[in-house]
Design a protein around this motif. Sequence first.
Motif, PDB file in Angstrom:
ATOM      1  N   LEU A 143       2.269  10.284  10.656  1.00 24.10           N
ATOM      2  CA  LEU A 143       2.267   8.724  10.456  1.00 24.10           C
ATOM      3  C   LEU A 143       2.294   8.625   8.762  1.00 24.10           C
ATOM      4  O   LEU A 143       1.472   9.177   8.361  1.00 24.10           O
ATOM      5  CB  LEU A 143       1.359   7.970  11.237  1.00 24.10           C
ATOM      6  CG  LEU A 143       1.282   7.987  12.627  1.00 24.10           C
ATOM      7  CD1 LEU A 143       0.099   7.345  13.336  1.00 24.10           C
ATOM      8  CD2 LEU A 143       2.701   7.584  13.199  1.00 24.10           C
ATOM      9  N   ASN A 144       2.755   7.494   8.191  1.00 23.45           N
ATOM     10  CA  ASN A 144       2.484   7.117   6.755  1.00 23.45           C
ATOM     11  C   ASN A 144       1.506   6.095   6.618  1.00 23.45           C
ATOM     12  O   ASN A 144       1.189   5.315   7.558  1.00 23.45           O
ATOM     13  CB  ASN A 144       3.912   6.471   6.237  1.00 23.45           C
ATOM     14  CG  ASN A 144       4.797   7.455   6.318  1.00 23.45           C
ATOM     15  OD1 ASN A 144       4.775   8.812   6.009  1.00 23.45           O
ATOM     16  ND2 ASN A 144       6.013   7.094   6.464  1.00 23.45           N
ATOM     17  N   ALA A 145       0.702   6.387   5.505  1.00 22.52           N
ATOM     18  CA  ALA A 145      -0.481   5.516   5.309  1.00 22.52           C
ATOM     19  C   ALA A 145      -0.494   5.277   3.738  1.00 22.52           C
ATOM     20  O   ALA A 145       0.098   5.778   3.097  1.00 22.52           O
ATOM     21  CB  ALA A 145      -1.795   6.088   5.399  1.00 22.52           C
ATOM     22  N   SER A 146      -0.817   3.952   3.435  1.00 20.59           N
ATOM     23  CA  SER A 146      -0.712   3.379   2.105  1.00 20.59           C
ATOM     24  C   SER A 146      -2.366   3.357   1.708  1.00 20.59           C
ATOM     25  O   SER A 146      -2.966   3.225   2.350  1.00 20.59           O
ATOM     26  CB  SER A 146       0.028   2.134   1.896  1.00 20.59           C
ATOM     27  OG  SER A 146       1.304   2.373   1.889  1.00 20.59           O
ATOM     28  N   ALA A 147      -2.472   3.300   0.310  1.00 20.64           N
ATOM     29  CA  ALA A 147      -3.881   3.080  -0.364  1.00 20.64           C
ATOM     30  C   ALA A 147      -3.846   2.472  -1.473  1.00 20.64           C
ATOM     31  O   ALA A 147      -2.723   2.493  -2.182  1.00 20.64           O
ATOM     32  CB  ALA A 147      -4.424   4.635  -0.559  1.00 20.64           C
ATOM     33  N   GLY A 148      -4.961   1.835  -1.721  1.00 22.55           N
ATOM     34  CA  GLY A 148      -5.198   1.031  -2.867  1.00 22.55           C
ATOM     35  C   GLY A 148      -6.733   1.561  -3.340  1.00 22.55           C
ATOM     36  O   GLY A 148      -7.578   2.021  -2.691  1.00 22.55           O
ATOM     37  N   ILE A 149      -6.629   1.943  -4.721  1.00 24.69           N
ATOM     38  CA  ILE A 149      -7.884   2.442  -5.344  1.00 24.69           C
ATOM     39  C   ILE A 149      -8.235   1.617  -6.298  1.00 24.69           C
ATOM     40  O   ILE A 149      -7.554   0.969  -7.383  1.00 24.69           O
ATOM     41  CB  ILE A 149      -7.426   3.885  -6.041  1.00 24.69           C
ATOM     42  CG1 ILE A 149      -6.884   4.862  -4.962  1.00 24.69           C
ATOM     43  CG2 ILE A 149      -8.864   4.500  -6.762  1.00 24.69           C
ATOM     44  CD1 ILE A 149      -5.482   4.895  -5.033  1.00 24.69           C
ATOM     45  N   SER A 150      -9.660   1.299  -6.545  1.00 28.40           N
ATOM     46  CA  SER A 150     -10.233   0.405  -7.684  1.00 28.40           C
ATOM     47  C   SER A 150     -11.504   0.630  -7.618  1.00 28.40           C
ATOM     48  O   SER A 150     -12.131   1.437  -6.925  1.00 28.40           O
ATOM     49  CB  SER A 150      -9.737  -1.147  -7.251  1.00 28.40           C
ATOM     50  OG  SER A 150      -9.968  -1.902  -8.607  1.00 28.40           O
ATOM     51  N   TYR A 151     -12.262  -0.268  -8.660  1.00 26.29           N
ATOM     52  CA  TYR A 151     -13.687  -0.164  -8.562  1.00 26.29           C
ATOM     53  C   TYR A 151     -14.434  -1.341  -7.928  1.00 26.29           C
ATOM     54  O   TYR A 151     -15.710  -1.200  -7.598  1.00 26.29           O
ATOM     55  CB  TYR A 151     -13.957  -0.587 -10.182  1.00 26.29           C
ATOM     56  CG  TYR A 151     -13.520  -1.922 -10.587  1.00 26.29           C
ATOM     57  CD1 TYR A 151     -14.286  -2.863 -10.768  1.00 26.29           C
ATOM     58  CD2 TYR A 151     -12.109  -1.967 -11.175  1.00 26.29           C
ATOM     59  CE1 TYR A 151     -13.757  -4.349 -11.242  1.00 26.29           C
ATOM     60  CE2 TYR A 151     -11.706  -3.120 -11.728  1.00 26.29           C
ATOM     61  CZ  TYR A 151     -12.609  -4.224 -11.756  1.00 26.29           C
ATOM     62  OH  TYR A 151     -12.050  -5.510 -12.075  1.00 26.29           O
ATOM     63  N   ASN A 152     -13.781  -1.841  -6.991  1.00 26.22           N
ATOM     64  CA  ASN A 152     -14.275  -2.923  -5.910  1.00 26.22           C
ATOM     65  C   ASN A 152     -13.383  -3.119  -4.898  1.00 26.22           C
ATOM     66  O   ASN A 152     -12.352  -2.732  -4.755  1.00 26.22           O
ATOM     67  CB  ASN A 152     -15.013  -4.284  -6.347  1.00 26.22           C
ATOM     68  CG  ASN A 152     -13.616  -5.001  -6.932  1.00 26.22           C
ATOM     69  OD1 ASN A 152     -12.590  -5.162  -6.382  1.00 26.22           O
ATOM     70  ND2 ASN A 152     -13.877  -5.716  -8.139  1.00 26.22           N
ATOM     71  N   LYS A 153     -14.163  -3.496  -3.767  1.00 25.82           N
ATOM     72  CA  LYS A 153     -13.311  -3.596  -2.325  1.00 25.82           C
ATOM     73  C   LYS A 153     -12.228  -4.740  -2.280  1.00 25.82           C
ATOM     74  O   LYS A 153     -11.009  -4.389  -1.950  1.00 25.82           O
ATOM     75  CB  LYS A 153     -14.314  -4.095  -1.237  1.00 25.82           C
ATOM     76  CG  LYS A 153     -15.235  -3.179  -0.801  1.00 25.82           C
ATOM     77  CD  LYS A 153     -16.441  -3.650   0.041  1.00 25.82           C
ATOM     78  CE  LYS A 153     -16.071  -3.794   1.380  1.00 25.82           C
ATOM     79  NZ  LYS A 153     -17.102  -4.306   2.311  1.00 25.82           N
ATOM     80  N   ASP A 161      -1.512  -2.962  -1.010  1.00 27.04           N
ATOM     81  CA  ASP A 161      -0.185  -3.847  -0.623  1.00 27.04           C
ATOM     82  C   ASP A 161       0.703  -3.555  -1.692  1.00 27.04           C
ATOM     83  O   ASP A 161       2.113  -3.919  -1.543  1.00 27.04           O
ATOM     84  CB  ASP A 161      -0.588  -5.349  -0.485  1.00 27.04           C
ATOM     85  CG  ASP A 161      -1.133  -5.667   0.843  1.00 27.04           C
ATOM     86  OD1 ASP A 161      -0.820  -4.568   1.977  1.00 27.04           O
ATOM     87  OD2 ASP A 161      -1.891  -6.685   0.877  1.00 27.04           O
ATOM     88  N   LEU A 162       0.328  -2.951  -2.842  1.00 28.32           N
ATOM     89  CA  LEU A 162       1.518  -3.157  -3.952  1.00 28.32           C
ATOM     90  C   LEU A 162       2.735  -2.037  -3.876  1.00 28.32           C
ATOM     91  O   LEU A 162       3.871  -2.453  -4.379  1.00 28.32           O
ATOM     92  CB  LEU A 162       0.591  -2.630  -5.272  1.00 28.32           C
ATOM     93  CG  LEU A 162      -0.103  -3.838  -5.823  1.00 28.32           C
ATOM     94  CD1 LEU A 162      -1.023  -3.314  -7.167  1.00 28.32           C
ATOM     95  CD2 LEU A 162       0.370  -4.983  -6.055  1.00 28.32           C
ATOM     96  N   ASN A 163       2.321  -0.947  -3.125  1.00 24.30           N
ATOM     97  CA  ASN A 163       3.403   0.236  -3.199  1.00 24.30           C
ATOM     98  C   ASN A 163       3.657   0.218  -1.643  1.00 24.30           C
ATOM     99  O   ASN A 163       3.992   1.688  -1.352  1.00 24.30           O
ATOM    100  CB  ASN A 163       3.093   1.437  -3.905  1.00 24.30           C
ATOM    101  CG  ASN A 163       3.131   0.988  -5.467  1.00 24.30           C
ATOM    102  OD1 ASN A 163       4.271   0.456  -5.910  1.00 24.30           O
ATOM    103  ND2 ASN A 163       2.592   1.511  -6.284  1.00 24.30           N
ATOM    104  N   LYS A 164       3.462  -0.466  -0.874  1.00 28.39           N
ATOM    105  CA  LYS A 164       3.953  -0.266   0.725  1.00 28.39           C
ATOM    106  C   LYS A 164       5.331  -0.261   0.899  1.00 28.39           C
ATOM    107  O   LYS A 164       6.081  -0.953   0.062  1.00 28.39           O
ATOM    108  CB  LYS A 164       3.181  -1.411   1.528  1.00 28.39           C
ATOM    109  CG  LYS A 164       1.954  -1.081   2.367  1.00 28.39           C
ATOM    110  CD  LYS A 164       1.656  -2.122   3.120  1.00 28.39           C
ATOM    111  CE  LYS A 164       0.175  -1.545   3.992  1.00 28.39           C
ATOM    112  NZ  LYS A 164       0.428  -0.637   4.860  1.00 28.39           N
TER     113      LYS A 164
END
Length: 362
Positions: A143-153, A161-164
């Motif tokens: 299955l495919n997963a997308s991820a967001g990375i940042s300094y807070n939740k 959601d940006l590159n889904k």
Amino acid sequence: MNDMSSTPVRKIIHVDMDAFYASVEQRDNPELRGKPVAVGYAAVRGVVAAASYEARIYGVHSAMPSVTARRKCPELIFVPPRFEVYRSVSQQIREIFAEYTSLIEPLSLDEAYLDVTDNLKGMEIATEIASEIRSKIKQLTGLNASAGISYNKFLAKMASDLNKPNGQAVITPKNGPAFVEQLPVKKFHGVGPATAEKMHRLGIETGADLKQQSIELLTGHFGKSGPYFYGIARGIDNRQVKPDRVRKSIGAEDTFSQDIHSYEPAREGLQSLIEKVWGYCEANEIGAKTVTLKVKYADFTQITRSKTVPAALPGIADLEEVVSLLLAPIFPPKKGIRLLGVSLSSLERRAALTQPQLRLAL
């Protein structure tokens, strides 16, 4: 509200599976691949629990009444949900997360926050961790997963959601405040349709508009959420990633675009709320004994109706049954209904539920 300089920079990843339920069904049944699929029931009162990306092209989405979905996409294939399978796959994914950090906060079966600031592999770059996790999920589950990375939740959630689908994005401390400023408030995680409409009436359309408001004004209009909105408008969110958190209650509600006067649309509107709160319980292995239905009428008066059962609800069908029992007696209503909500309380860890669970006599 603290400024950024007073808060140590954290590395937060939000992992969100792509069209999770529908993707599991397409994985397990090759005949469904590349076709528009809706997880749910095609019955008159049915609601779409999840839609494949092929179905989303036609405007089909979760929480949509099945009759509407079929009208938008006549070729739509309905597949009954298999929550035991989704739960099993979710556990496989959770085990991958645990290779990197013990700070895992599930939001549902298909998404979670991870704090990888001090991670178990000693990796310094969070984007590399996210990439590795997504690759392992693909290898193990298909299955495919997308991820967001940042300094807070908040920003990690927005970034996912940006590159889904099947992508990832990072929002850095340098770029965070500017990212929020240009974002319409209706796209903020945590700002539902009713809150967005209230903000619009106050002249707040974007993050930049929100940033112009005082904390006193926001607290006056939005209560306890005021300080949170004040912070995220500046790219600040000091909420910690909390593993194994047992809340006192979990709830979801929705304001309708038009007042409801009959049972059928009310029950349809509740289905997505039922699935949301049940998904949280499943992901966190929590049982619930008390179900509360919230009803707000067109004149803003509201009532609640609750039922407590002897043992924790064993399945989503049991929750659906209790909600229906609570809903039916309020019809026909004397006034239109503008909002419905479902909440669960008397929560406990399922590990503590040692007695075998039989289908409840409701």
